[in-house]
Write a protein that holds these residues in place. Structure first.
Motif: not given
Length: 93
Positions: A1-2, A4, A11, A15, A17, A26, A28, A55
């Motif tokens: 996952v990242y 955007d 990606r 950015e 991830a 997960y 960030f 998304r």
């Protein structure tokens, strides 16, 4: 996952991830308060399930440093539900 951050749907190295753990969680961080677009990149042989967008939008705010319940559902090729990526947990650290 990242995340955007530039909104282009692809990606870039700039950015953030993350890789999911065994339970699909997960995080960030650190993130400033704001609204983020989180995109799942399904592994080979998987796709986003029908009705489960690839998304999502997550909001991190001053009094709420964690956003949860923003889930992706993945299916194996052929349509069988295979994995749920839970939850999106962008934490301000």
């Amino acid at each position: 996952v990242y995340l955007d951050t530039d909104g282009n749907g692809a990606r870039t190295s700039a950015e953030p991830a993350a890789v999911t753990d065994a339970n699909g969680n997960y995080a960030f961080g650190p993130l400033l308060p704001g609204t983020y677009t989180v995109v799942v990149v399904p592994p080979a042989g998987f796709a986003a399930a029908p009705g489960s967008p690839p998304r999502l939008t997550a909001t991190v705010g001053g009094g709420t440093p964690v956003s949860t319940g923003n889930d992706f559902l993945l299916v194996r090729a052929g349509g069988r539900v295979a994995a749920s990526v839970l939850p999106v947990s962008p934490a301000v650290r």
